[in-house]
Design a protein around this motif. Structure first.
Motif, PDB file in Angstrom:
ATOM      1  N   VAL A  25      11.462  -5.822   5.721  1.00 15.81           N
ATOM      2  CA  VAL A  25      11.643  -5.526   7.141  1.00 15.81           C
ATOM      3  C   VAL A  25      10.382  -4.911   7.732  1.00 15.81           C
ATOM      4  CG1 VAL A  25      12.931  -4.132   8.800  1.00 15.81           C
ATOM      5  CG2 VAL A  25      14.138  -5.311   6.947  1.00 15.81           C
ATOM      6  N   LEU A  26       9.774  -3.945   7.047  1.00 16.99           N
ATOM      7  CA  LEU A  26       8.589  -3.266   7.587  1.00 16.99           C
ATOM      8  C   LEU A  26       7.396  -4.219   7.681  1.00 16.99           C
ATOM      9  CD1 LEU A  26       8.769   0.245   5.860  1.00 16.99           C
ATOM     10  CD2 LEU A  26       9.462  -0.398   8.175  1.00 16.99           C
TER      11      LEU A  26
ATOM     12  N   GLY B 121       2.965   1.897   3.285  1.00 11.74           N
ATOM     13  CA  GLY B 121       1.600   1.511   2.910  1.00 11.74           C
ATOM     14  C   GLY B 121       1.472   0.010   2.689  1.00 11.74           C
ATOM     15  N   ILE B 122       2.461  -0.578   2.006  1.00 12.99           N
ATOM     16  CA  ILE B 122       2.424  -2.032   1.784  1.00 12.99           C
ATOM     17  C   ILE B 122       2.490  -2.786   3.116  1.00 12.99           C
ATOM     18  CG2 ILE B 122       3.716  -3.963   0.797  1.00 12.99           C
ATOM     19  CD1 ILE B 122       4.498  -2.110  -1.506  1.00 12.99           C
ATOM     20  N   ALA B 123       3.311  -2.295   4.057  1.00 18.37           N
ATOM     21  CA  ALA B 123       3.420  -2.951   5.365  1.00 18.37           C
ATOM     22  C   ALA B 123       2.119  -2.829   6.150  1.00 18.37           C
ATOM     23  CB  ALA B 123       4.577  -2.342   6.144  1.00 18.37           C
ATOM     24  N   VAL B 124       1.494  -1.650   6.133  1.00 19.74           N
ATOM     25  CA  VAL B 124       0.237  -1.449   6.868  1.00 19.74           C
ATOM     26  C   VAL B 124      -0.888  -2.257   6.252  1.00 19.74           C
ATOM     27  CG1 VAL B 124      -1.500   0.277   7.514  1.00 19.74           C
ATOM     28  CG2 VAL B 124       0.932   0.820   7.713  1.00 19.74           C
ATOM     29  N   LEU B 125      -0.841  -2.435   4.925  1.00 18.20           N
ATOM     30  CA  LEU B 125      -1.896  -3.182   4.244  1.00 18.20           C
ATOM     31  C   LEU B 125      -1.936  -4.648   4.685  1.00 18.20           C
ATOM     32  CD1 LEU B 125      -4.104  -2.828   2.086  1.00 18.20           C
ATOM     33  CD2 LEU B 125      -2.404  -3.545   0.371  1.00 18.20           C
ATOM     34  N   SER B 126      -0.853  -5.110   5.273  1.00 18.57           N
ATOM     35  CA  SER B 126      -0.852  -6.502   5.742  1.00 18.57           C
ATOM     36  C   SER B 126      -1.832  -6.723   6.889  1.00 18.57           C
ATOM     37  CB  SER B 126       0.562  -6.910   6.172  1.00 18.57           C
ATOM     38  OG  SER B 126       0.973  -6.160   7.297  1.00 18.57           O
ATOM     39  N   TRP B 127      -2.228  -5.666   7.610  1.00 18.96           N
ATOM     40  CA  TRP B 127      -3.211  -5.809   8.697  1.00 18.96           C
ATOM     41  C   TRP B 127      -4.587  -6.219   8.176  1.00 18.96           C
ATOM     42  CZ3 TRP B 127      -2.708  -1.894  13.302  1.00 18.96           C
ATOM     43  CH2 TRP B 127      -1.425  -2.017  13.873  1.00 18.96           C
ATOM     44  N   PRO B 128      -5.185  -5.470   7.243  1.00 17.48           N
ATOM     45  CA  PRO B 128      -6.477  -5.939   6.716  1.00 17.48           C
ATOM     46  C   PRO B 128      -6.366  -7.276   5.990  1.00 17.48           C
ATOM     47  CG  PRO B 128      -5.687  -4.038   5.478  1.00 17.48           C
ATOM     48  CD  PRO B 128      -4.834  -4.148   6.681  1.00 17.48           C
TER      49      PRO B 128
ATOM     50  N   GLU C 192      17.701   1.251  -6.247  1.00 19.46           N
ATOM     51  CA  GLU C 192      16.464   1.660  -5.553  1.00 19.46           C
ATOM     52  C   GLU C 192      15.492   0.478  -5.426  1.00 19.46           C
ATOM     53  OE1 GLU C 192      16.104   6.393  -6.768  1.00 19.46           O
ATOM     54  OE2 GLU C 192      15.152   4.857  -8.000  1.00 19.46           O
ATOM     55  N   LYS C 193      15.429  -0.332  -6.489  1.00 14.51           N
ATOM     56  CA  LYS C 193      14.543  -1.502  -6.452  1.00 14.51           C
ATOM     57  C   LYS C 193      14.961  -2.475  -5.336  1.00 14.51           C
ATOM     58  CE  LYS C 193      15.454  -4.795  -9.013  1.00 14.51           C
ATOM     59  NZ  LYS C 193      15.804  -5.663 -10.165  1.00 14.51           N
ATOM     60  N   ASP C 194      16.260  -2.767  -5.271  1.00 10.41           N
ATOM     61  CA  ASP C 194      16.743  -3.677  -4.236  1.00 10.41           C
ATOM     62  C   ASP C 194      16.525  -3.105  -2.840  1.00 10.41           C
ATOM     63  OD1 ASP C 194      17.509  -5.332  -6.261  1.00 10.41           O
ATOM     64  OD2 ASP C 194      19.605  -4.684  -6.247  1.00 10.41           O
ATOM     65  N   THR C 195      16.711  -1.795  -2.693  1.00  7.47           N
ATOM     66  CA  THR C 195      16.520  -1.167  -1.384  1.00  7.47           C
ATOM     67  C   THR C 195      15.051  -1.212  -0.966  1.00  7.47           C
ATOM     68  OG1 THR C 195      18.392   0.301  -1.799  1.00  7.47           O
ATOM     69  CG2 THR C 195      16.844   0.941  -0.067  1.00  7.47           C
ATOM     70  N   MET C 196      14.144  -0.977  -1.940  1.00  5.54           N
ATOM     71  CA  MET C 196      12.714  -1.036  -1.600  1.00  5.54           C
ATOM     72  C   MET C 196      12.290  -2.455  -1.210  1.00  5.54           C
ATOM     73  SD  MET C 196      10.661   1.563  -4.108  1.00  5.54           S
ATOM     74  CE  MET C 196       9.169   1.219  -3.212  1.00  5.54           C
TER      75      MET C 196
ATOM     76  N   GLN D 203       8.017   9.688  -1.351  1.00  8.16           N
ATOM     77  CA  GLN D 203       6.997   8.875  -2.011  1.00  8.16           C
ATOM     78  C   GLN D 203       7.336   7.381  -1.912  1.00  8.16           C
ATOM     79  OE1 GLN D 203       8.390  11.614  -3.346  1.00  8.16           O
ATOM     80  NE2 GLN D 203       6.590  12.998  -3.267  1.00  8.16           N
ATOM     81  N   GLN D 204       8.604   7.050  -2.092  1.00  7.43           N
ATOM     82  CA  GLN D 204       9.009   5.648  -1.974  1.00  7.43           C
ATOM     83  C   GLN D 204       8.837   5.119  -0.544  1.00  7.43           C
ATOM     84  OE1 GLN D 204      12.954   6.159  -3.499  1.00  7.43           O
ATOM     85  NE2 GLN D 204      12.373   5.673  -5.624  1.00  7.43           N
ATOM     86  N   TRP D 205       9.131   5.957   0.457  1.00  7.44           N
ATOM     87  CA  TRP D 205       8.890   5.574   1.851  1.00  7.44           C
ATOM     88  C   TRP D 205       7.388   5.342   2.095  1.00  7.44           C
ATOM     89  CZ3 TRP D 205      11.576   3.756   5.775  1.00  7.44           C
ATOM     90  CH2 TRP D 205      12.957   3.938   5.839  1.00  7.44           C
ATOM     91  N   GLN D 206       6.569   6.179   1.515  1.00  7.74           N
ATOM     92  CA  GLN D 206       5.118   6.014   1.693  1.00  7.74           C
ATOM     93  C   GLN D 206       4.641   4.697   1.103  1.00  7.74           C
ATOM     94  OE1 GLN D 206       3.685   9.679  -0.134  1.00  7.74           O
ATOM     95  NE2 GLN D 206       3.079  10.469   1.873  1.00  7.74           N
ATOM     96  N   VAL D 207       5.202   4.340  -0.081  1.00 10.74           N
ATOM     97  CA  VAL D 207       4.822   3.063  -0.690  1.00 10.74           C
ATOM     98  C   VAL D 207       5.228   1.900   0.219  1.00 10.74           C
ATOM     99  CG1 VAL D 207       5.261   1.519  -2.625  1.00 10.74           C
ATOM    100  CG2 VAL D 207       4.908   3.955  -3.043  1.00 10.74           C
TER     101      VAL D 207
END
Length: 978
Positions: free
Chosen positions: A872-873, A936-943, A862-866, A929-933
């Protein structure tokens, strides 16, 4: 030379043959006195054979004796026998060095190279009055030895010319002329080849296209007999002997280097290649370092698998060591493959290819790929005025008859003056061959005046031609006024109408017509008023044309070339009228000029118009401020040439218009601007513009009215001859350069992040781990996660290229200054964005790598997949905030369908690889929940990107010293760049 005798021989030759006959008679008598021979059939046959053989030998012997004794007399009599001789020209008639000698003769203008016109005529087997033989064999031989008119200028190659062949006048295409041809020339003709003048009168020639001098050249049979191809006959009639054609002419020297291969590596491609090589070297160095670290850790026993040492000295088998070695080697190989940004060169190629394809829709055909990016750095555009900034058609705006201005509306005069005006406008028109390289604006002037006269003065051209007989006509040009001599059917007098520049017309007039048909003398005061009126018309931007008239009686005889005997004074004509014409500025061109000036690009006009007309046009197009009274912005070409080199360099930045300009002026302007550090784009349409087009950083030829020589010397062809298209080319150039910069930022962000994460993970892990997207070793096996590698390479290296480079020109880029050509491709701001985004991605992924199992209770899979999913995201998020948005989201969805299609495809494939293809992609399904994380990390790159933009950048470049550029200009650029 083969000779065929057509009549009987001379008397001495006949006497020699008579002697041969007497010898034959004596021989017959001797044969008769031979003893009798048997008359049997066999003996008779032998007897006749003997007679024949003996007779033949005797005749041959006698003939040899006679010829030997009288050889000289026979040859001399044969040579004097010229009653009829047929000559067959064979290739051996022309010497091997004659081609080079004749080509050099005219180009160097050295009279010592030949012994006179007669010697050249003899050498070329030509006659001044009858020309050459001109049959198929003769023409083929001359073309074989001297060549034929190579397609130097396709629009004029079919223009007919008049040659003399076999004593007859023959019309041929200009491209069919051969060395030795005798060509008739008249005013308005272009000299089709290099040659020698063989006429009896003088010609006035315009050689400005070749010698870069505006002065007229007088050609005659005494002081100057040389004629250069490409020059124009302005006055006079005569004949020329062709001495060089095609690529041996002076015209060919100008454009011989036009047909060069433009498909070389552009400056941008070289920069990207250098950047790619540097990054590849860094990646290989890091990979080698990782390889050494892993080897040391393995052989020192610090590498374990499920708590067991992988290497124990003296106990581990060679087979296990070999398997471990292969597994260790997989890690640096994977790091190296991920560190090489091979997508950069692909991005450059795709961006330029896409831009050049789209530029065709904007009426621009790109011939050199480097020109597209060079336009991003253009700081000056030197352009023509006619047809580029202005409309293609002239319009009559003013009509002056002495003191009265009748504007451009219809009017009526007394019949006598009206008839004179109609004759002057309808009959004083000599057409110039269409689409020829020497077609000037005078042709447009004639058409505009003729059309206005038909509309405003109810002029019936056909009726005027029927009631008059044309005696002689000379074409109208800017250097010499044209004239026409006519004889009215009901009148024996010869009526002469002059038309030309108002200064020339006014100088030849001593009287003027009033609208009441009264004729009055032009005194000094009147002449000053008229001259002031001419100046005012020109200051208003009008092309001025003057008309004058006079008539002569029959006692003044006129020859076939229109000359008077005795010669009349040329300053005794009567002034008829002045006409002012104007070419309005294109509405699109005016806006395009403003856009270019807002983009920091200066526009300079180089035109043949006089200084007043040129200044008025520049004001009309928005290039010059009408309130600016500075005199240094508009100068004449002669003034520009008279400057010293230092003066030109000092004043070239302030010059906006060069009037009365020649080809040399355009070339000097380009060179001076380049010495000052400018990147220059220049427009051209004529053969003589080829040199300036090649010299400029970007050559822009005109597609509609340009010659092939200009097009082949240019980098970009403007197909509609509109300055608005040039402005769009500038916008496309900046867009292309900017798009490649954007993708480079995107590529390097991913490369640096991947390289650092792989390096840290590889040297810190004590057991086999998944490093970013590649599983290194697992219990001695080497299972590569090839699908993940291919997917990241495909997305980062290919799909992102298309998504980031399909944007067309926008308004924001045209509000920025030009790119400095020699500055580093990756600017400080780009490095700031790359390092900021890479640092954010590195910190997040390394945190998950080292704390994911212990802190967030993630399994190893799971860690490697995340990590793979977040990587990618985040790259997908970078695609969004790197693009420039000019409009609302709904408009983006409608107009950018390809972009949104690529984004949708990336999302679908990424979801499938994690949730559906986990066996092939070595991934594990993630819960919501893992998809949301991950999202969220990808979207946070905008600010984060917005915060990075607020960080100030240093004035000097991060990785190279500043090369003497203007710091204030650099700071201004930095404030508006990425």
């Amino acid at each position: 030379m083969a000779m065929r005798q057509g009549k009987s021989l001379t008397g001495q030759g006949r006497g020699l043959l008579k002697k041969a006959g007497q010898g034959r008679a004596t021989l017959s008598a001797d044969l008769t006195n031979l003893p009798p021979i048997s008359t049997s059939p066999a003996r008779k046959r032998w007897r006749w054979a003997y007679k024949i053989l003996y007779t033949a030998r005797a005749l041959l012997s006698t003939a040899r004796k006679i010829i030997t004794e009288n050889k000289t007399d026979i040859l001399s009599n044969f040579s004097r026998s010229r009653s009829y001789t047929a000559v067959d020209i064979e290739p051996e008639c022309f010497s091997n060095n004659s081609k080079q000698m004749l080509a050099k003769l005219v180009r160097v203008r050295e009279a010592k190279l030949f012994d006179g016109v007669e010697s050249v005529l003899f050498h070329l087997k030509a006659d001044a009055d009858k020309g050459i033989l001109g049959d198929v064999k003769d023409i083929a031989s001359r073309r074989k030895h001297f060549g034929q008119l190579y397609e130097l200028c396709r629009p004029i190659e079919t223009v007919p010319i008049l040659v003399i062949r076999d004593g007859k006048d023959t019309r041929i295409a200009l491209s069919e002329a051969v060395v030795g041809d005798v060509i008739r020339l008249k005013a308005g003709d272009q000299v089709p080849a290099d040659g020698i003048y063989i006429g009896c009168q003088s010609l006035h020639i315009d050689e400005s296209t070749l010698t870069k001098k505006n002065d007229l050249v007088e050609v005659n049979n005494s002081t100057n007999v040389f004629l250069l191809s490409g020059s124009k006959v302005l006055r006079g009639n005569g004949r020329m002997l062709v001495t060089a054609v095609g690529m041996d002419t002076a015209l060919a020297e100008i454009i011989s280097s036009a047909y060069v291969n433009h498909d070389h590596k552009s400056l941008l491609q070289k920069k990207l290649h250098k950047l790619t090589s540097c990054i590849a070297k860094v990646g290989l160095a890091v990979s080698f370092l990782v390889f050494l670290v892993l080897l040391v850790r393995y052989f020192t026993g610090n590498m374990r698998n499920v708590g067991r040492k992988l290497f124990i000295g003296g106990k581990t088998s060679i087979q296990d060591v070999w398997k471990a070695f292969l597994g260790i080697l997989a890690t640096p190989v994977a790091i190296a493959s991920g560190a090489i940004p091979e997508g950069l060169t692909l991005a450059c190629a795709l961006t330029i290819a896409y831009s050049t394809k789209k530029m065709i829709d904007d009426q621009a055909l790109v011939r050199s790929l480097s020109a597209c990016e060079a336009m991003a750095s253009a700081t000056v555009i030197c352009t023509n005025k006619e047809g580029v900034l202005t409309e293609k058609s002239l319009q009559v705006r003013q009509f002056w008859l002495h003191k009265e201005n009748f504007g451009s509306c219809a009017f009526s005069f007394v019949p006598e003056i009206l008839d004179l005006l109609r004759e002057a406008m309808a009959l004083n028109t000599t057409k110039i061959p269409p689409r020829s390289s020497f077609q000037h604006i005078e042709d447009q002037i004639q058409n505009a005046i003729l059309g206005w006269g038909i509309k405003s003065m109810k002029m019936d051209v056909q009726q005027l031609k029927e009631r008059c007989t044309l005696v002689h006509a000379e074409s109208f040009n800017s250097e010499y006024q044209g004239r026409v001599l006519i004889r009215r059917n009901a009148d024996s007098r010869v009526h002469i109408h002059h038309k030309g520049t108002p200064e020339a017309i006014l100088a030849m007039c001593s009287r003027y017509y009033e609208e009441t048909r009264d004729v009055k003398d032009i005194n000094n005061d009147t002449r000053a008023v008229l001259q002031e009126r001419i100046t005012k018309m020109k200051m208003d931007g009008l092309h001025c044309v003057g008309f004058a008239y006079r008539s002569v009686t029959e006692e003044h005889q006129i020859d076939h070339e229109g000359h008077f005997h005795p010669k009349l004074k040329e300053d005794d004509s009567i002034l008829l009228a002045f006409v002012g014409l104007k070419v309005p500025c294109r509405e699109q061109a005016r806006k395009a000029v403003m856009d270019c000036q807002d983009a920091g690009v200066n526009i300079k006009i180089i035109t043949k118009d006089d200084i007043h007309t040129a200044r008025a046009s520049a004001i009309d197009c928005g290039i010059i401020d009408p309130d600016n009274t500075s005199t240094g912005e508009v100068i004449e070409g002669t003034t520009f040439q008279e400057y010293t080199k230092d003066e030109r360099l000092e004043k070239v930045d302030y010059i906006r218009v060069i009037a009365r300009a020649s080809t040399l002026d355009k070339l000097l302007m380009v060179r001076c601007l380049q010495k000052k550090g400018h990147v220059v784009a220049v427009t051209g349409d004529r053969v003589e513009d080829a040199e300036a087009l090649r010299e400029a950083n970007v050559g822009l030829s005109l597609g509609n009215h340009g010659t092939d020589a200009a097009r082949n010397s240019s980098d970009i062809v403007i197909m509609d001859d509109n300055f608005a298209s040039i402005a769009r080319v500038l916008s496309w150039g900046r867009t292309t350069y900017n798009n490649v910069q954007i993708f480079t930022q995107y590529q390097l962000t991913a490369t640096i992040a991947s390289l650092v994460i792989d390096f840290v993970t590889a040297i810190s892990a004590s057991e086999p781990v998944t490093i970013n997207i590649v599983t290194v070793i697992s219990a001695g096996n080497v299972p590569y996660v090839m699908l993940q590698v291919l997917w990241v390479k495909l997305m980062v290296g290919t799909l992102a290229v298309v998504a980031l480079t399909i944007d067309g020109p926008g308004t924001k880029l045209m509000q920025q200054p030009p790119t400095i050509q020699n500055e580093p491709f990756i600017t400080n701001i780009i490095w700031k964005n790359i390092l900021g985004q890479a640092l954010y991605l590195i910190s997040v992924l390394l945190t998950i790598q080292f704390t994911g199992e212990s802190k967030y209770q993630l399994s190893d899979k799971e860690k490697d997949t995340m990590i793979f999913n977040i990587f990618v995201l985040c790259q997908l998020s970078n695609i969004f905030h790197l693009r420039k948005y000019e409009g609302n989201l709904l408009r983006e969805l409608k107009t950018k369908r390809l972009f949104w299609g690529i984004v949708g495809m990336i999302v679908v494939i990424q979801f499938a690889m994690i949730e559906l293809l986990k066996k092939f992609a070595c991934t594990e399904r993630l819960n919501w929940q893992q998809w949301q994380v991950c999202i969220g990390i990808a979207v946070l790159s905008w600010p984060v990107s917005l915060l990075i933009k607020c960080i100030p950048v240093p004035k000097t470049h991060l990785f190279s010293r500043w090369n003497g550029q203007n710091f204030s200009y650099s700071r201004f650029r930095s404030s508006v760049r990425l």
